[in-house]
Design an enzyme around this catalytic site. Structure first.
Site, PDB file in Angstrom:
ATOM      1  N   LYS A 198       0.821  -1.390   0.115  1.00 43.89           N
ATOM      2  CA  LYS A 198      -0.064   0.055   0.108  1.00 43.89           C
ATOM      3  C   LYS A 198       0.770   1.245  -0.037  1.00 43.89           C
ATOM      4  O   LYS A 198       1.804   1.458   0.991  1.00 43.89           O
ATOM      5  CB  LYS A 198      -0.960  -0.030   1.090  1.00 43.89           C
ATOM      6  CG  LYS A 198      -1.824   1.063   1.321  1.00 43.89           C
ATOM      7  CD  LYS A 198      -2.681   1.528   2.576  1.00 43.89           C
ATOM      8  CE  LYS A 198      -1.764   2.373   3.491  1.00 43.89           C
ATOM      9  NZ  LYS A 198      -1.619   3.749   2.941  1.00 43.89           N
ATOM     10  N   GLY A 250       7.237   4.171   8.392  1.00 40.45           N
ATOM     11  CA  GLY A 250       6.388   5.140   8.661  1.00 40.45           C
ATOM     12  C   GLY A 250       6.800   5.802  10.114  1.00 40.45           C
ATOM     13  O   GLY A 250       7.819   5.763  10.671  1.00 40.45           O
ATOM     14  N   THR A 252       6.781   6.449  14.214  1.00 38.14           N
ATOM     15  CA  THR A 252       6.598   5.646  15.342  1.00 38.14           C
ATOM     16  C   THR A 252       5.529   5.430  16.147  1.00 38.14           C
ATOM     17  O   THR A 252       4.982   4.143  16.374  1.00 38.14           O
ATOM     18  CB  THR A 252       7.715   6.002  16.563  1.00 38.14           C
ATOM     19  OG1 THR A 252       8.954   6.022  15.839  1.00 38.14           O
ATOM     20  CG2 THR A 252       7.766   5.383  17.879  1.00 38.14           C
ATOM     21  N   GLY A 255       3.793   2.628  14.067  1.00 40.30           N
ATOM     22  CA  GLY A 255       4.743   1.208  14.271  1.00 40.30           C
ATOM     23  C   GLY A 255       4.481   0.832  15.602  1.00 40.30           C
ATOM     24  O   GLY A 255       4.180  -0.427  15.765  1.00 40.30           O
ATOM     25  N   GLU A 272      10.403   0.117  10.039  1.00 41.35           N
ATOM     26  CA  GLU A 272      11.493   1.257  10.077  1.00 41.35           C
ATOM     27  C   GLU A 272      10.592   2.725  10.195  1.00 41.35           C
ATOM     28  O   GLU A 272      10.071   3.040   9.734  1.00 41.35           O
ATOM     29  CB  GLU A 272      11.927   1.292   8.513  1.00 41.35           C
ATOM     30  CG  GLU A 272      12.484  -0.060   8.019  1.00 41.35           C
ATOM     31  CD  GLU A 272      13.992  -0.036   8.457  1.00 41.35           C
ATOM     32  OE1 GLU A 272      14.561   0.860   8.915  1.00 41.35           O
ATOM     33  OE2 GLU A 272      14.473  -1.195   8.348  1.00 41.35           O
ATOM     34  N   CYS A 306      13.762   9.877   7.410  1.00 44.83           N
ATOM     35  CA  CYS A 306      13.878   9.399   8.719  1.00 44.83           C
ATOM     36  C   CYS A 306      15.398   9.343   9.316  1.00 44.83           C
ATOM     37  O   CYS A 306      15.670   9.591  10.668  1.00 44.83           O
ATOM     38  CB  CYS A 306      13.306   7.924   8.816  1.00 44.83           C
ATOM     39  SG  CYS A 306      13.949   7.042   7.520  1.00 44.83           S
ATOM     40  N   GLU A 403      10.600  14.321  16.398  1.00 45.94           N
ATOM     41  CA  GLU A 403      11.058  14.263  14.772  1.00 45.94           C
ATOM     42  C   GLU A 403      10.095  15.286  14.013  1.00 45.94           C
ATOM     43  O   GLU A 403       9.050  15.297  14.049  1.00 45.94           O
ATOM     44  CB  GLU A 403      10.611  12.784  14.027  1.00 45.94           C
ATOM     45  CG  GLU A 403      11.076  12.782  12.896  1.00 45.94           C
ATOM     46  CD  GLU A 403      10.692  11.405  12.119  1.00 45.94           C
ATOM     47  OE1 GLU A 403       9.777  10.745  12.699  1.00 45.94           O
ATOM     48  OE2 GLU A 403      11.773  10.747  11.710  1.00 45.94           O
TER      49      GLU A 403
HETATM   50  P1  NAI Z   1       2.168   7.534   9.031  1.00 50.93           P
HETATM   51  O1  NAI Z   1       3.178   6.637   9.908  1.00 50.93           O
HETATM   52  O2  NAI Z   1       0.429   7.662   9.345  1.00 50.93           O
HETATM   53  O3  NAI Z   1       2.066   6.927   7.475  1.00 50.93           O
HETATM   54  C1  NAI Z   1       2.986   5.849   7.000  1.00 50.93           C
HETATM   55  C2  NAI Z   1       2.001   4.931   6.222  1.00 50.93           C
HETATM   56  O4  NAI Z   1       1.247   4.171   7.271  1.00 50.93           O
HETATM   57  C3  NAI Z   1       1.102   5.618   5.137  1.00 50.93           C
HETATM   58  O5  NAI Z   1       0.929   4.547   4.141  1.00 50.93           O
HETATM   59  C4  NAI Z   1      -0.120   5.036   5.982  1.00 50.93           C
HETATM   60  O6  NAI Z   1      -1.350   5.128   5.421  1.00 50.93           O
HETATM   61  C5  NAI Z   1       0.029   4.060   6.955  1.00 50.93           C
HETATM   62  N1  NAI Z   1      -0.765   3.931   8.018  1.00 50.93           N
HETATM   63  C6  NAI Z   1      -1.165   4.934   8.847  1.00 50.93           C
HETATM   64  N2  NAI Z   1      -1.903   4.509   9.898  1.00 50.93           N
HETATM   65  C7  NAI Z   1      -1.675   3.178   9.920  1.00 50.93           C
HETATM   66  C8  NAI Z   1      -2.319   2.067  10.815  1.00 50.93           C
HETATM   67  N3  NAI Z   1      -2.996   2.262  11.854  1.00 50.93           N
HETATM   68  N4  NAI Z   1      -2.146   0.804  10.429  1.00 50.93           N
HETATM   69  C9  NAI Z   1      -1.273   0.545   9.077  1.00 50.93           C
HETATM   70  N5  NAI Z   1      -0.940   1.632   8.500  1.00 50.93           N
HETATM   71  C10 NAI Z   1      -1.160   2.811   8.652  1.00 50.93           C
HETATM   72  O7  NAI Z   1       2.748   8.730   8.785  1.00 50.93           O
HETATM   73  P2  NAI Z   1       2.108  10.365   8.598  1.00 50.93           P
HETATM   74  O8  NAI Z   1       0.936  10.526   9.291  1.00 50.93           O
HETATM   75  O9  NAI Z   1       2.054  10.287   7.017  1.00 50.93           O
HETATM   76  O10 NAI Z   1       3.294  11.235   8.899  1.00 50.93           O
HETATM   77  C11 NAI Z   1       3.275  11.813  10.277  1.00 50.93           C
HETATM   78  C12 NAI Z   1       4.634  11.908  10.963  1.00 50.93           C
HETATM   79  O11 NAI Z   1       5.320  10.452  10.856  1.00 50.93           O
HETATM   80  C13 NAI Z   1       5.615  12.579  10.091  1.00 50.93           C
HETATM   81  O12 NAI Z   1       5.440  13.929  10.438  1.00 50.93           O
HETATM   82  C14 NAI Z   1       6.951  12.257  10.335  1.00 50.93           C
HETATM   83  O13 NAI Z   1       7.614  12.900  11.396  1.00 50.93           O
HETATM   84  C15 NAI Z   1       6.680  10.657  10.685  1.00 50.93           C
HETATM   85  N6  NAI Z   1       7.118   9.875   9.314  1.00 50.93           N
HETATM   86  C16 NAI Z   1       8.070   9.256   9.510  1.00 50.93           C
HETATM   87  C17 NAI Z   1       8.713   8.444   8.124  1.00 50.93           C
HETATM   88  C18 NAI Z   1       9.880   7.772   8.395  1.00 50.93           C
HETATM   89  O14 NAI Z   1      10.113   7.341   7.349  1.00 50.93           O
HETATM   90  N7  NAI Z   1      10.568   7.651   9.406  1.00 50.93           N
HETATM   91  C19 NAI Z   1       7.799   8.481   7.016  1.00 50.93           C
HETATM   92  C20 NAI Z   1       6.537   9.213   7.115  1.00 50.93           C
HETATM   93  C21 NAI Z   1       6.023  10.032   8.293  1.00 50.93           C
END
Ligand code: NAI
Ligand code: MG
Length: 494
Positions: A198, A250, A252, A255, A272, A306, A403
């Protein structure tokens, strides 16, 4: 001559003396459909619930296309297609044949690299220079590298019989859409697994382009299923009983939700997650080189990284000189149209992300921290943030602890290596770190003492498919890349 006079005489003056002509990359050869359906079992299928959502270009706020919003019935369909492909073909065909498909995918992405790079920049806001020179070449390299492992797994793990785990559910973020897909799909396929992946809400388009390419590559139907949707679609994947392994990149926060959700099941998982890396500059470091590394560490991909070096720790003795040079260098960074080949810093990926960054900066102002932003002029439409330094901070400030995921660098000074290490480790994260010094012994000592998955020395943000990547503490579990990256996709039995 006073220090101030010297500073003025040696200042780099760019923007007020001359500027680059714009050099926009044309988006003419990017063919986009008005609407993308879900790629399940080798064909594009509309979502059962009939729902779609729009993906915009964050630099212009224009709608690029709309994509299916997959619900639980669609996730179930995708998992069933992946299971059928796993049992029917993919886990049975000779490993060498699997390898051929992955090589073919790699070559075909390379052939269409320009189109992928432009689309990635349009959908995500990242500068074309980065998508063209880093993201897409790395995507190709990952497929190429893992293609090579497909028929050599017995040699990779001698004495044990490696077997695929089955169907992998993969959830990726918006900062490196196609690259994160490659990090996940390539090792899964090489090890004989099938995939349901996804994309993130704001960046679904390059994965649907990849779906078209997989179809053209005649990858057997169902081996890779590509869907789009928001967090609830991700949660459906995580909870689906017929998924054997979850790979997530995505936040933490999510995660942790995933970890709770798979607890007590026999699903394997890798996470990750976020980071808050220290980039440590010692007094014996080559200062100009360090300035480049700091800029690359935090302003690469608008700081949506990240492993970004978001905390500068600089030795007190050189902090004044370093910060002065850093500010001069930052003034030369060009912020604007991601498709312009001169652009260094593109658009912030989405409005919510921009608002998040702005909330951190507003709080910093309230708390009396010192904010320095470059004098960049921003386009009227779209989401933008000038390169920013936050000085006069202490370890307990949120901007130092959390972050921000934007072009925002905090500055702290230290006096001894021990103090630098203790500041660097004072974080719930542990993904990466940087060390700048002339002394190899210091690199080894400090590198060993920092609790983080990757430590770069006298460089930053270097990636290679042969090198494992992953975090300690709240930065996640498991490794992607290299030989280690095969392990989460294998059962190793005697
Ligand atoms: P997020 O962690 O919500 O999104 C990442 C992925 O997870 C997206 O595909 C989203 O649809 C999916 N997702 C969201 N909720 C889920 C759930 N309950 N179960 C399974 N999958 C789910 O991140 P978001 O809201 O886009 O960004 C928020 C903050 O997260 C950012 O400001 C940043 O600080 C951090 N982030 C860190 C990343 C990294 O590579 N370390 C990447 C993206 C965001
Ligand atoms: Mg978009």
């Amino acid at each position: 001559m006073t220090e101030k006079d010297l500073a003025q005489r040696t200042s780099l003056r760019f923007n007020d003396l001359w500027s680059y002509d714009s050099a926009p990359e044309s988006s003419d050869n990017v063919q986009l459909m008005d609407r993308y359906d879900l790629f399940i079992d080798g064909t594009f299928q509309p979502p059962e619930n009939g729902k779609y959502f729009k993906s915009i270009n964050p630099a212009t706020e224009e709608v690029l296309s709309e994509v299916a919003d997959a619900g639980n019935a669609d996730v179930d369909k995708a998992v069933k297609a992946a299971r059928k492909a796993y049992n029917g073909t993919w886990s049975r065909i000779p490993a060498k044949e699997r390898g051929k498909y992955i090589y073919r995918i790699s070559r075909m992405i390379q052939e269409r690299a320009r189109e992928f790079a432009i689309l990635e920049s349009m959908d995500s806001g990242k500068p074309i220079r980065e998508s063209r020179d880093i993201d897409i070449p790395q995507v190709v390299a990952h497929f190429f590298y893992y293609a090579g492992w497909a028929d050599k797994l017995d040699y990779a793990f001698p004495g044990v019989k490696p077997k695929p785990v089955g169907v992998a559910g993969q959830i990726i973020p918006w900062n490196f859409p196609l690259l994160m897909a490659a990090w996940k799909i390539a090792p899964a396929l090489a090890t004989g697994n099938t995939v349901v992946i996804k994309s993130a809400e704001s960046t679904p388009l390059s994965l649907y382009k990849l779906a078209e390419l997989l179809r053209d590559a005649e990858l057997p139907p169902g081996v890779v299923n590509i869907i789009s949707g928001a967090g609830n679609t991700g949660a459906e994947i995580v909870q689906h009983p017929d998924i054997d392994k979850i790979a997530f990149t995505g936040s933490t926060e999510v995660g942790k939700l995933i970890q709770k959700s798979v607890a007590g099941t026999d699903k394997k998982y890798t996470l990750e997650l976020g980071g808050k890396a220290a980039n440590i500059v010692f007094e014996d470091a080559p200062v100009d080189q360090a300035v480049e590394g700091i800029v690359n560490g935090i302003f690469f991909n608008q700081g949506h990284v990240c492993c970004a070096g978001s905390r500068l720790l600089v030795h007190e003795a050189i902090s004044e000189e370093l910060v002065r040079k850093l500010k001069m260098r930052m003034e030369t960074l060009i912020v604007g149209d991601p498709l312009d080949k001169n652009t260094d810093i593109g658009a912030i990926n989405s409005r919510p992300q921009l608002e998040k960054i702005q909330r951190y900066l507003a709080e910093s102002v309230e708390e009396g921290q010192e904010i320095y932003q470059t004098k960049c002029t921003l386009p009227e439409k779209g989401y933008w943030c000038c390169p920013t330094l936050v000085d006069n901070v202490s370890q307990s400030h949120r901007v130092v602890q959390e972050e921000v995921f934007g072009p925002v660098l905090t500055i702290q000074t230290f006096r001894t290596p021990a103090e630098a290490v203790s500041l660097a480790n004072n974080t719930p994260y542990g993904l990466s770190g940087g060390i700048w010094t002339d002394k190899g012994s210091k690199i080894f000592k400090v590198g060993k003492d920092i609790r983080a998955g990757v430590i770069w020395s006298n460089t930053f943000n270097k990636f290679d498919p042969t090198s494992p990547f992953g975090g300690y503490k709240e930065s996640g579990v498991g490794r992607e890349g290299g030989l280690h990256g095969l392990l989460p996709y294998l059962e190793l039995s005697k």
